[in-house]
Design a protein around this motif. Sequence first.
Motif: not given
Length: 156
Positions: A56-59, A110-120, A137-142
């Motif tokens: 949560y600190t990273e988020l 976290h997988e949902a966030c990755a999918r959302t980032a990819r859509k952009a 890209t940074q968000r996907l990696q995390v």
Amino acid sequence: MKIDIGIQENDRAQIAQGLSHLLADTYTLYLKTHNFHWNVKGPMFQTLHLMFETHYTELAVAVDDIAERIRTLGFPAPGTYKQFVELSSIKEEEGVPEATAMVRLLVEAHEACARTARKAFPVCDKASDEPTADLLTQRLQVHEKTAWMLRSLLEE
């Protein structure tokens, strides 16, 4: 003042919309992770409590980075629970799940966030918006790495 950064207003609007969805997902994940940090119990308490705090600190930093990119593109960043609920693909939890369910729910988020980032990405590529592509890209990696680490806790 008019914004002239080499990205057309329509493209900036589309990119900001994609980032708004990512911001909502990230903030919802932040809140879910913080909730689980407070409420986890059981044999894995210490490990999960500390891991969730790291997450949560990273988020918390990530939501600021995403919101500031939206502002840089010239649009208001969503900032209310109502807006986040409307924009997020991650649902809030009712009650307090047990520790293993918390881990599973966080993997899914976290997988949902990755999918959302990819859509952009497509509109960023089309508009040559490298700073947003770098942020995505940074968000996907995390998110991908965190999902993997959490999934590992569920394996026998």
